[in-house]
Design an enzyme around this catalytic site. Structure first.
Site, PDB file in Angstrom:
ATOM      1  N   GLY A 106      62.911  12.127  28.734  1.00  0.00           N
ATOM      2  CA  GLY A 106      62.772  13.449  29.361  1.00  0.00           C
ATOM      3  C   GLY A 106      63.921  13.748  30.314  1.00  0.00           C
ATOM      4  N   ASP A 200      62.295   3.299  31.376  1.00  0.00           N
ATOM      5  CA  ASP A 200      62.008   1.899  31.044  1.00  0.00           C
ATOM      6  C   ASP A 200      62.322   1.578  29.586  1.00  0.00           C
ATOM      7  OD1 ASP A 200      59.952   3.676  30.435  1.00  0.00           O
ATOM      8  OD2 ASP A 200      58.359   2.208  30.697  1.00  0.00           O
ATOM      9  N   THR A 226      64.258   8.779  35.578  1.00  0.00           N
ATOM     10  CA  THR A 226      62.963   9.364  35.214  1.00  0.00           C
ATOM     11  C   THR A 226      62.345  10.001  36.449  1.00  0.00           C
ATOM     12  OG1 THR A 226      60.697   9.090  34.451  1.00  0.00           O
ATOM     13  CG2 THR A 226      61.663   7.134  35.408  1.00  0.00           C
ATOM     14  N   ILE A 227      61.861  11.226  36.252  1.00  0.00           N
ATOM     15  CA  ILE A 227      61.216  11.899  37.379  1.00  0.00           C
ATOM     16  C   ILE A 227      59.966  11.138  37.804  1.00  0.00           C
ATOM     17  CG2 ILE A 227      62.061  14.194  36.786  1.00  0.00           C
ATOM     18  CD1 ILE A 227      59.061  14.749  35.869  1.00  0.00           C
ATOM     19  N   ASP A 228      59.394  10.350  36.871  1.00  0.00           N
ATOM     20  CA  ASP A 228      58.131   9.659  37.171  1.00  0.00           C
ATOM     21  C   ASP A 228      58.281   8.655  38.321  1.00  0.00           C
ATOM     22  OD1 ASP A 228      57.312  11.091  35.042  1.00  0.00           O
ATOM     23  OD2 ASP A 228      56.658   9.421  33.811  1.00  0.00           O
ATOM     24  N   TYR A 272      39.777  30.580  45.599  1.00  0.00           N
ATOM     25  CA  TYR A 272      40.060  29.685  44.469  1.00  0.00           C
ATOM     26  C   TYR A 272      40.251  28.243  44.910  1.00  0.00           C
ATOM     27  CZ  TYR A 272      41.223  33.817  41.681  1.00  0.00           C
ATOM     28  OH  TYR A 272      41.174  35.006  41.013  1.00  0.00           O
ATOM     29  N   MET A 279      53.038  15.843  36.775  1.00  0.00           N
ATOM     30  CA  MET A 279      53.566  14.849  35.835  1.00  0.00           C
ATOM     31  C   MET A 279      53.683  13.456  36.435  1.00  0.00           C
ATOM     32  SD  MET A 279      56.557  15.882  33.227  1.00  0.00           S
ATOM     33  CE  MET A 279      56.189  16.834  31.764  1.00  0.00           C
ATOM     34  N   GLY A 280      53.817  12.541  35.531  1.00  0.00           N
ATOM     35  CA  GLY A 280      53.881  11.119  35.855  1.00  0.00           C
ATOM     36  C   GLY A 280      52.994  10.452  34.836  1.00  0.00           C
ATOM     37  N   GLU A 360      49.102  13.174  36.256  1.00  0.00           N
ATOM     38  CA  GLU A 360      49.004  13.326  34.797  1.00  0.00           C
ATOM     39  C   GLU A 360      48.415  12.082  34.119  1.00  0.00           C
ATOM     40  OE1 GLU A 360      52.339  14.743  31.671  1.00  0.00           O
ATOM     41  OE2 GLU A 360      52.760  12.888  32.699  1.00  0.00           O
TER      42      GLU A 360
END
Ligand code: FBP
Length: 696
Positions: A106, A200, A226-228, A272, A279-280, A360
Site C-alpha cells: 500500500g 513486512d 507502511t502506514i500501519d 450522532y 486502518m491498520g 481495522e
C-alpha cells in the site's frame, strides 16, 4: 450559454486570475516541491562508510539460517560521515551505478522522498549513475516495466504524497518462475542494486532477492514502509533499532484531523455517535496514535482486548476448582457490551453523541472470529493448492461457498481438510449475518493475508450494540439524562411543582442530570408512576410538561460510520515523514556504496530530536521467523503489535475515563493542527514515539 456569451467566457478563462484559480499547481504544491529536507549530520560530509554496531543480539530462526544463509550473519551497521576516502575506496564509492527501486504494497506518505534522497545521493557520487523505477510494484520487475528516473521527475514529486511517480502493487515474488524473471530483468538492466520499499512481506522478499542475486553482484536493500506502523525493529534485548515505519505519522495525523472535526461536529448538535474504523490491518498503532491526538471518547485497541480476562467467569469457576478457559480473550458480544456501557453512561449525562475509534484489524483479536479466519484461510489455501481453479472462481456466490463448507463439515468432500471445519463450526458460521460471512470468506491478498479493509467490522459490532441497547432501553437501563435546570423550567412553565414530580420520576432527584426511573419505559408506565405517587388520578391525563420530560429521556441512537484508510495513505507527508524518508533515501545509497546487501535502511533515535538521528543498516535475515501464510508456515518479518505495557498505551488507558467524559460538562477533545508544512504548530514526531521514549 448563448453563442455570444461563449467567446466572452473563453476570453475570461485566459485572464491570469482565472488561470491562477484553475491551475493544478497550487501554492501548497509549489511550497512542498521547493522544500529541501535537512540531512542527518553524517550526510553533511561528502562520503560515508559503515561501521559495525556492537552490542546488538538477535535470536535467529533455524529456518531463516537455512533459507537465507548468505545474509543471515550480517551485522547492524552505522553510517559514518567522512571528508575523504582512500583512493581505492573512493573509486568504489564513486563508480557509475545503475540502481533499481520499487514500491511494494500500500502507498505511504513519504515514498517519493526515498526516491529523492536516493537520487540526490547517487547523482552526487556520480552524475552518470542511473536510477530505474519499476512500475506498478514487483510486477514491474517481473515483467521488466520501468522508467528512468530523471531530475525533472524527482522534482515534480518532492515532499508529495502517494506513490504516483512509479506506482505500486502487491504482487509477491514467491515462485521460482517469478524469481527467475525478476533476476533476468535485473541482469538485463545491468543493475548494481535493487531497493525494495515495503512492509513486512516486501522486506521478506528483499531478503530472498538478496540471497538469490548475490552471485550476480546485485545488492538488495529494504526500506521500512507502511502506514500501519507495524514494521518496528528491536533486537532480542529490546533495544530499538527502528522505532516506526515511514508513513505512519502522516496517516495518523490525517485521520486525527478528520476525527477531530467529527468531535467538533458531534459535540455541537449532540445527535450522532460517529463510528470511525481506522486502518491498520493487524496492529492497532494507528488507533492508539489517533486516541492520543484526538482524545476521542472511546478507542478500542485490539491488542488490549486480546489480553482481556473475564474475572466473573474465573470466579464462578473457582469453587469447582476448574479453569474456565472461555474467560480468556474477549468475544464480540462482550465487546458490544463495553461499547453499550459507554453509550449508556454518556446518555445519562445528556450526551447522545460521541466518537468511537475501531482499529481495522480488531477482528483478529476476537477469539471466535480469529478461529474462523485461520480455519477459512487454511481451507481456501488448501483448495487453491489442489485445484486448477481457485476457490473464489470455483464458488463465486456465497451460497456455493457455504455449501462447500457444509459438505466439508459432513466429511463428504473427499478433502484432507476434514476435521478443520466441524459441524459446530458450520452451525456457528450460519448464525452470523450474510455480509459478515462474505467478509470472512473474502479473497486473501497475494501474501495470504486476510483483507480486513474489506470487512465491515463496524457494521458487525454496531449491529450487536444496537440490539443490546434495545434490550437495555426496554428494561429501563438506557435513558437520556435530563438537565435539572431544564426540567425545572418546563415543569414551572406547565404549572407543576418540580419538587413533587421529581420524587416520582427520577432515580436521584437531586443530581444535575436527572435519570428517569427504570420502571418508567412508556407513557403508560409514566402515568402509573404518577398515579402511584398520588400526583394523578386514574382518569386524569398526564400533564404535557411531564410528557415532554419523559420524551426527552427516551434515547434515540443515531450513528454515522466512517472509514479512515485510503485517504490518510494518500495524504501529503508531515515534515517528520519528509525528513525521515529523504534521509532513508540517503542511507540506502550509503549502504549500496559500501557494498552491503540484505540490509534494511533505517534511522536510529527517531524518537529523539533530529540532531540525534543516526542512519543505520539493519540485517533483514535475523528479523525473519515462521508464520502461517496461505495455509503453510512461511518465513516472514515479524510484525510489531501494540505493546500493552508501553507507556503510550498505559497513558491512553489511564485517560480512558476522562476522555469518555461520561460526566456533566465539556468533553476533553484535543484539536490537532492540520498537516502544516511550516510554522511550529506541527508535532515533531508521533505522540506514541514521544511517550514511549520516556520509558526507554
Ligand atoms: P501495507 O502494509 O502494504 O503498507 O498496507 C497496509 C494497508 O494500508 C492496511 O492498513 C490495509 O489493511 C491494507 O493496506 C489495504 O490494502 P489494499 O490496498 O489492498 O486495499
Amino acid at each position: 450559454m448563448t453563442d455570444t456569451e461563449m467567446p466572452q467566457l473563453q476570453k475570461l478563462m485566459q485572464t491570469p486570475e482565472v488561470q491562477n484559480a484553475i491551475s493544478s499547481i497550487s501554492p501548497g504544491l509549489v511550497q512542498r516541491r521547493a522544500f529541501r529536507p535537512p540531512r542527518c549530520a553524517v550526510f553533511e560530509q561528502p562520503f560515508t562508510v559503515l561501521e559495525e554496531a556492537h552490542g546488538y543480539r538477535f535470536e535467529i530462526d533455524t529456518e531463516a539460517r537455512r533459507q537465507v544463509p548468505r545474509i543471515i550473519d550480517n551485522p547492524v551497521q552505522v553510517v559514518i560521515g567522512q571528508d575523504a576516502l582512500p583512493d581505492e575506496a573512493l573509486a568504489a564509492y564513486q563508480r557509475r551505478r545503475t540502481v533499481g527501486i520499487v514500491f511494494s504494497g500500500g502507498p505511504a506518505p513519504g515514498g517519493h522522498n526515498v526516491i529523492a534522497g536516493l537520487f540526490d545521493a547517487v547523482k552526487a557520487a556520480n552524475p552518470d549513475s542511473r536510477i530505474i523505477g519499476f512500475l506498478m510494484g514487483p510486477d514491474g520487475i517481473i515483467e521488466s516495466e520501468y522508467v528512468e528516473i530523471t531530475e525533472a521527475l524527482v522534482d515534480q514529486y518532492r515532499n508529495i504524497g502517494g506513490f504516483t511517480m512509479i506506482r505500486t502493487g502487491r504482487t509477491k515474488i514467491d515462485t521460482p518462475e517469478k524469481m527467475a524473471l525478476s533476476r533476468q530483468t535485473c541482469q538485463d538492466l545491468g543493475l548494481d542494486a535493487l531497493v525494495v520499499v515495503g512492509g513486512d512481506d516486501s522486506n521478506t522478499n528483499a531478503a530472498f532477492l538478496a540471497q538469490e542475486m548475490m552471485d550476480d553482484g546485485i545488492q538488495v536493500i529494504g526500506v521500512p514502509k507502511t502506514i500501519d506502523g507495524d514494521v518496528q525493529v528491536r533486537d532480542a534485548d529490546g533495544n530499538v533499532l527502528c522505532a516506526i515505519s515511514f508513513g505512519f505519522h502522516s496517516a495518523a495525523r490525517a485521520f486525527s484531523q478528520d476525527i477531530s472535526n467529527l468531535c467538533n461536529d458531534c459535540s455541537s448538535d449532540r445527535k450522532y455517535w460517529h463510528i470511525c474504523k481506522v486502518m491498520g490491518r493487524s496492529a492497532s498503532h494507528l488507533a492508539l496514535e489517533v486516541a492520543l491526538q484526538t482524545h476521542a471518547n472511546l478507542t478500542l485497541i485490539g491488542e488490549d482486548l486480546a489480553d482481556f480476562v473475564d474475572e466473573r467467569r474465573i470466579q464462578s469457576a473457582a469453587p469447582t476448582g476448574d479453569t474456565d478457559f472461555t474467560a480468556y480473550g474477549i468475544t464480540l458480544r462482550h465487546l458490544s457490551r463495553v461499547i453499550c456501557n459507554a453509550i449508556v453512561r454518556r446518555a445519562a449525562v445528556g450526551k447522545n453523541c460521541g466518537v468511537l475509534v475501531i482499529p481495522e484489524g480488531l477482528l483478529e483479536f476476537i477469539n471466535e472470529i480469529q478461529v474462523f479466519i485461520i480455519k477459512l484461510s487454511t481451507i481456501i489455501a488448501d483448495y487453491n493448492n489442489k485445484h486448477d481453479v481457485d476457490f473464489h472462481t470455483a464458488f463465486p456466490r456465497l451460497e456455493d461457498k457455504l455449501e462447500y463448507l457444509r459438505r466439508l463439515s459432513k466429511d463428504i468432500q473427499g478433502d484432507t481438510n476434514v476435521g478443520i471445519w466441524s459441524a459446530r463450526d458450520d452451525e456457528l458460521f450460519n448464525d452470523i449475518p450474510a455480509f459478515f460471512q462474505e467478509g470472512l470468506l473474502t479473497e486473501r491478498d497475494s501474501h495470504g493475508n486476510f483483507q480486513f479493509s474489506l470487512v465491515e467490522t463496524d457494521k458487525v459490532l454496531m449491529g450487536l450494540v444496537k440490539d443490546y441497547l434495545t434490550i437495555l432501553r426496554e428494561k429501563g437501563f438506557y435513558k437520556m439524562g435530563v438537565e435539572r435546570a431544564y426540567y425545572k423550567k418546563i415543569m414551572l412553565k406547565g404549572g407543576l411543582d418540580p419538587e413533587d414530580y421529581a420524587e416520582a420520576l427520577f432515580v436521584a432527584p437531586a443530581a444535575d442530570y436527572l435519570l428517569v426511573k427504570e420502571s418508567i419505559i412508556s407513557l403508560k408506565t409514566l402515568k402509573q408512576a404518577l398515579v402511584k405517587a398520588g400526583l394523578l388520578r386514574d382518569d386524569d391525563v398526564v400533564p404535557a410538561a411531564a410528557v415532554k420530560i419523559y420524551n426527552k429521556s427516551v434515547p434515540n441512537l443515531k450513528t454515522q460510520t466512517h472509514f479512515y484508510g485510503y485517504d490518510g495513505r494518500g495524504s501529503n507527508p508531515t515534515r517528520f515523514d519528509c525528513n525521515y524518508t529523504y534521509n532513508l533515501g540517503l542511507t540506502v545509497f550509503s549502504l549500496i556504496a559500501n557494498g552491503v546487501t540484505g540490509q534494511m535502511a533505517a534511522i536510529r533515535n527517531l524518537e529523539k530530536d533530529f540532531s540525534e538521528w543516526e542512519p543505520i543498516g539493519i540485517p533483514i535475515g535475523p528479523l525473519m521467523h515462521l508464520e502461517e501464510r496461505k495455509g503453510k508456515l512461511s518465513l516472514v518479518l515479524e510484525k510489531s503489535l501494540v505493546d500493552t505495557k508501553s507507556l503510550a498505551f498505559q497513558i491512553v488507558k489511564a485517560c480512558r475515563e476522562e476522555w469518555l467524559a461520561a460526566t456533566p460538562g465539556e468533553d476533553h477533545y484535543r484539536r490537532p493542527a492540520p498537516i502544516l508544512f511550516d510554522g511550529h504548530s506541527e508535532d515533531e514526531r508521533p505522540l506514541t514515539l514521544e511517550l514511549n521514549r520516556l520509558s526507554l
